[in-house]
Every structure is written in C-alpha cells, then in structure tokens.
Design a protein around this motif. Structure first.
Motif, PDB file in Angstrom:
ATOM      1  N   LEU A  44      38.872  46.805  45.890  1.00 38.58           N
ATOM      2  CA  LEU A  44      39.132  47.359  44.564  1.00 38.58           C
ATOM      3  C   LEU A  44      40.621  47.647  44.391  1.00 38.58           C
ATOM      4  CD1 LEU A  44      36.021  49.695  44.260  1.00 38.58           C
ATOM      5  CD2 LEU A  44      36.499  47.644  42.882  1.00 38.58           C
ATOM      6  N   GLN A  45      41.274  48.080  45.452  1.00 39.35           N
ATOM      7  CA  GLN A  45      42.719  48.298  45.397  1.00 39.35           C
ATOM      8  C   GLN A  45      43.450  46.977  45.164  1.00 39.35           C
ATOM      9  OE1 GLN A  45      43.543  50.340  49.071  1.00 39.35           O
ATOM     10  NE2 GLN A  45      42.601  52.241  48.360  1.00 39.35           N
ATOM     11  N   ALA A  46      42.992  45.910  45.802  1.00 43.32           N
ATOM     12  CA  ALA A  46      43.604  44.590  45.591  1.00 43.32           C
ATOM     13  C   ALA A  46      43.407  44.138  44.145  1.00 43.32           C
ATOM     14  CB  ALA A  46      43.012  43.566  46.569  1.00 43.32           C
ATOM     15  N   LEU A  47      42.228  44.377  43.590  1.00 42.98           N
ATOM     16  CA  LEU A  47      41.980  44.040  42.185  1.00 42.98           C
ATOM     17  C   LEU A  47      42.881  44.855  41.268  1.00 42.98           C
ATOM     18  CD1 LEU A  47      38.071  43.813  42.137  1.00 42.98           C
ATOM     19  CD2 LEU A  47      39.686  41.907  41.939  1.00 42.98           C
ATOM     20  N   ALA A  48      43.111  46.107  41.628  1.00 42.62           N
ATOM     21  CA  ALA A  48      43.996  46.962  40.819  1.00 42.62           C
ATOM     22  C   ALA A  48      45.436  46.458  40.903  1.00 42.62           C
ATOM     23  CB  ALA A  48      43.894  48.407  41.287  1.00 42.62           C
ATOM     24  N   ARG A  49      45.895  46.079  42.102  1.00 44.30           N
ATOM     25  CA  ARG A  49      47.259  45.543  42.236  1.00 44.30           C
ATOM     26  C   ARG A  49      47.430  44.273  41.413  1.00 44.30           C
ATOM     27  NH1 ARG A  49      46.422  47.148  47.511  1.00 44.30           N
ATOM     28  NH2 ARG A  49      45.865  45.050  48.178  1.00 44.30           N
ATOM     29  N   ALA A  50      46.366  43.499  41.273  1.00 46.39           N
ATOM     30  CA  ALA A  50      46.417  42.257  40.496  1.00 46.39           C
ATOM     31  C   ALA A  50      46.257  42.518  38.994  1.00 46.39           C
ATOM     32  CB  ALA A  50      45.338  41.296  40.983  1.00 46.39           C
ATOM     33  N   GLY A  51      46.008  43.754  38.608  1.00 43.53           N
ATOM     34  CA  GLY A  51      45.870  44.078  37.194  1.00 43.53           C
ATOM     35  C   GLY A  51      44.516  43.732  36.595  1.00 43.53           C
ATOM     36  N   ILE A  52      43.508  43.544  37.435  1.00 42.08           N
ATOM     37  CA  ILE A  52      42.172  43.185  36.943  1.00 42.08           C
ATOM     38  C   ILE A  52      41.350  44.435  36.648  1.00 42.08           C
ATOM     39  CG2 ILE A  52      39.998  42.054  37.584  1.00 42.08           C
ATOM     40  CD1 ILE A  52      41.784  40.045  39.176  1.00 42.08           C
ATOM     41  N   VAL A  53      41.482  45.435  37.512  1.00 41.58           N
ATOM     42  CA  VAL A  53      40.826  46.724  37.291  1.00 41.58           C
ATOM     43  C   VAL A  53      41.898  47.806  37.340  1.00 41.58           C
ATOM     44  CG1 VAL A  53      38.652  45.938  38.342  1.00 41.58           C
ATOM     45  CG2 VAL A  53      40.298  47.219  39.724  1.00 41.58           C
ATOM     46  N   ARG A  54      41.508  48.989  36.883  1.00 44.93           N
ATOM     47  CA  ARG A  54      42.414  50.134  37.009  1.00 44.93           C
ATOM     48  C   ARG A  54      41.587  51.330  37.450  1.00 44.93           C
ATOM     49  NH1 ARG A  54      43.777  49.369  31.532  1.00 44.93           N
ATOM     50  NH2 ARG A  54      41.959  49.905  30.316  1.00 44.93           N
ATOM     51  N   PRO A  55      42.185  52.144  38.298  1.00 44.70           N
ATOM     52  CA  PRO A  55      41.496  53.374  38.691  1.00 44.70           C
ATOM     53  C   PRO A  55      41.658  54.418  37.590  1.00 44.70           C
ATOM     54  CG  PRO A  55      43.581  53.196  39.857  1.00 44.70           C
ATOM     55  CD  PRO A  55      43.421  51.942  39.037  1.00 44.70           C
ATOM     56  N   VAL A  56      40.623  55.195  37.377  1.00 48.04           N
ATOM     57  CA  VAL A  56      40.647  56.277  36.404  1.00 48.04           C
ATOM     58  C   VAL A  56      40.420  57.568  37.186  1.00 48.04           C
ATOM     59  CG1 VAL A  56      39.519  57.264  34.375  1.00 48.04           C
ATOM     60  CG2 VAL A  56      39.776  54.782  34.584  1.00 48.04           C
ATOM     61  N   GLU A  57      41.347  58.478  37.063  1.00 50.60           N
ATOM     62  CA  GLU A  57      41.279  59.749  37.784  1.00 50.60           C
ATOM     63  C   GLU A  57      40.334  60.724  37.096  1.00 50.60           C
ATOM     64  OE1 GLU A  57      43.017  60.363  40.651  1.00 50.60           O
ATOM     65  OE2 GLU A  57      43.774  58.315  40.587  1.00 50.60           O
ATOM     66  N   GLY A  58      39.960  61.762  37.827  1.00 53.58           N
ATOM     67  CA  GLY A  58      39.195  62.854  37.233  1.00 53.58           C
ATOM     68  C   GLY A  58      37.746  62.877  37.648  1.00 53.58           C
ATOM     69  N   ARG A  59      37.055  63.888  37.119  1.00 54.83           N
ATOM     70  CA  ARG A  59      35.644  64.101  37.455  1.00 54.83           C
ATOM     71  C   ARG A  59      34.791  62.882  37.127  1.00 54.83           C
ATOM     72  NH1 ARG A  59      31.127  65.904  34.862  1.00 54.83           N
ATOM     73  NH2 ARG A  59      32.245  66.167  32.904  1.00 54.83           N
ATOM     74  N   ASP A  60      35.072  62.240  36.019  1.00 54.14           N
ATOM     75  CA  ASP A  60      34.317  61.056  35.607  1.00 54.14           C
ATOM     76  C   ASP A  60      35.082  59.778  35.935  1.00 54.14           C
ATOM     77  OD1 ASP A  60      32.199  62.571  34.573  1.00 54.14           O
ATOM     78  OD2 ASP A  60      33.268  62.856  32.679  1.00 54.14           O
ATOM     79  N   GLY A  61      35.897  59.847  36.979  1.00 52.51           N
ATOM     80  CA  GLY A  61      36.749  58.720  37.335  1.00 52.51           C
ATOM     81  C   GLY A  61      36.008  57.608  38.048  1.00 52.51           C
ATOM     82  N   GLY A  62      36.742  56.587  38.311  1.00 51.10           N
ATOM     83  CA  GLY A  62      36.208  55.413  38.983  1.00 51.10           C
ATOM     84  C   GLY A  62      37.089  54.224  38.653  1.00 51.10           C
ATOM     85  N   TYR A  63      36.482  53.079  38.479  1.00 54.57           N
ATOM     86  CA  TYR A  63      37.216  51.857  38.139  1.00 54.57           C
ATOM     87  C   TYR A  63      36.667  51.273  36.847  1.00 54.57           C
ATOM     88  CZ  TYR A  63      39.500  51.810  42.655  1.00 54.57           C
ATOM     89  OH  TYR A  63      40.283  52.138  43.734  1.00 54.57           O
ATOM     90  N   GLU A  64      37.570  50.621  36.121  1.00 56.24           N
ATOM     91  CA  GLU A  64      37.181  49.891  34.922  1.00 56.24           C
ATOM     92  C   GLU A  64      38.026  48.628  34.826  1.00 56.24           C
ATOM     93  OE1 GLU A  64      37.878  52.648  31.724  1.00 56.24           O
ATOM     94  OE2 GLU A  64      40.055  52.425  31.834  1.00 56.24           O
ATOM     95  N   LEU A  65      37.504  47.636  34.115  1.00 56.89           N
ATOM     96  CA  LEU A  65      38.278  46.418  33.875  1.00 56.89           C
ATOM     97  C   LEU A  65      39.461  46.748  32.973  1.00 56.89           C
ATOM     98  CD1 LEU A  65      35.473  43.750  33.254  1.00 56.89           C
ATOM     99  CD2 LEU A  65      36.860  44.051  35.316  1.00 56.89           C
ATOM    100  N   THR A  66      40.547  46.015  33.146  1.00 57.92           N
ATOM    101  CA  THR A  66      41.732  46.251  32.318  1.00 57.92           C
ATOM    102  C   THR A  66      41.717  45.447  31.033  1.00 57.92           C
ATOM    103  OG1 THR A  66      42.954  44.505  33.455  1.00 57.92           O
ATOM    104  CG2 THR A  66      43.192  46.763  34.312  1.00 57.92           C
ATOM    105  N   ARG A  67      40.815  44.489  30.931  1.00 56.92           N
ATOM    106  CA  ARG A  67      40.734  43.655  29.729  1.00 56.92           C
ATOM    107  C   ARG A  67      39.295  43.183  29.556  1.00 56.92           C
ATOM    108  NH1 ARG A  67      43.899  41.224  33.659  1.00 56.92           N
ATOM    109  NH2 ARG A  67      43.207  39.221  34.449  1.00 56.92           N
ATOM    110  N   PRO A  68      38.975  42.592  28.427  1.00 59.68           N
ATOM    111  CA  PRO A  68      37.603  42.120  28.203  1.00 59.68           C
ATOM    112  C   PRO A  68      37.169  41.138  29.300  1.00 59.68           C
ATOM    113  CG  PRO A  68      38.863  42.052  26.161  1.00 59.68           C
ATOM    114  CD  PRO A  68      39.841  42.351  27.259  1.00 59.68           C
TER     115      PRO A  68
END
Length: 148
Positions: A44-68
């Motif tokens: 997931l970190q590799a996907l984030a470095r590639a700009g495919i996903v982004r981490p979202v901080e906080g209680r309801d955090g996790g990962y989401e896609l950066t684009r459709p």
C-alpha cells in the motif's frame, strides 16, 4: 514472466477501494483477503508513492484511490509494485562463447531480443488497456460493499 504476489494483492486492494465509500484501513484490506497485514502495508505504501492510493489520517482513516477507478490502469499497479523495468534483459550472449558473433554483425537486436521485446510490448499494452474499474465489473461488488 513472473510477478510478485504483491501485484495480485495490490490489484485486489485497488478493486476493493474502488467500491468503498470511505477510506479502508490497511488491516481491513488484509483481513478481507486473508493476507499478511505487514506485507500488505508495504505494498500500500508503494501504491501511495506511485500516486495510485493515498493514506487518510484519523479515526476513520485508511486508504483511498486518488482518482476514478477507470483512470487506474492495471499496468500502473504492476509497475508500482514490481517496478517499470523490462522482464527480459538482453546480455548479448550471441557475442560470447564458441558461437560468438563479431561485434560488427551485432548492430541490431537479435531475434531473441526482438521477440521478447514484442511480447513485453503486447503484455504492457494489454495491462495498460485494463483498468481497476474493468476488473471491479467482474466481481460481486454488492458483497464487497457490504463487507466494507
């Protein structure tokens, strides 16, 4: 061609994220697929470095896609995990050993290098032409959404 297990995991995670209404924690993604949380976190970190996903901080955090999902190609995911290097690397074996050809006869790639390059291009073109949205269409997304 051999791809790492991380490629499969990353693609499946992207499909799940394409159906999520909110960020999905890495631990939940790992549990949904029955895979190692720590190993998946690295991907997931590799996907984030590639700009495919982004981490979202906080209680309801996790990962989401950066684009459709239709804009995320399978090739982009593969390259994020395994890198963009070609699968075949010509070492000019035709210039070695008892069958060695002189360098002046080796100004163009040999037949082996040409066929491998053509296969690589076809493989990459196929993956580039398939998106996370295309893959999501082949899954039971109703069940997937109910588990998120």
């Amino acid at each position: 061609m051999k791809l790492s297990a991380g490629v499969e995991w990353a693609i499946h995670c992207c499909v799940v994220l394409s159906q999520a209404q909110q960020p999905v924690p890495a631990a939940r993604l790992a549990d949904l697929h029955g895979v190692s949380r720590t190993y998946l976190a690295k991907h997931l970190q590799a996907l984030a470095r590639a700009g495919i996903v982004r981490p979202v901080e906080g209680r309801d955090g996790g990962y989401e896609l950066t684009r459709p999902p239709a804009e995320v190609s399978v090739l982009a995911v593969v390259e994020a995990i395994d890198g963009p290097e070609p699968a075949f690397r010509c070492t000019e074996i035709r210039q070695q050993g008892e069958l060695a050809a002189p360098p002046e006869q080796c100004t163009r790639p040999c037949g082996v290098a040409r066929v491998m390059a053509a296969a690589e291009q076809a493989w990459r073109r196929s993956l580039a032409g398939s998106s996370v949205a295309d893959l999501a269409a082949s899954f039971d997304t109703t069940k997937m959404r109910s588990l998120l």
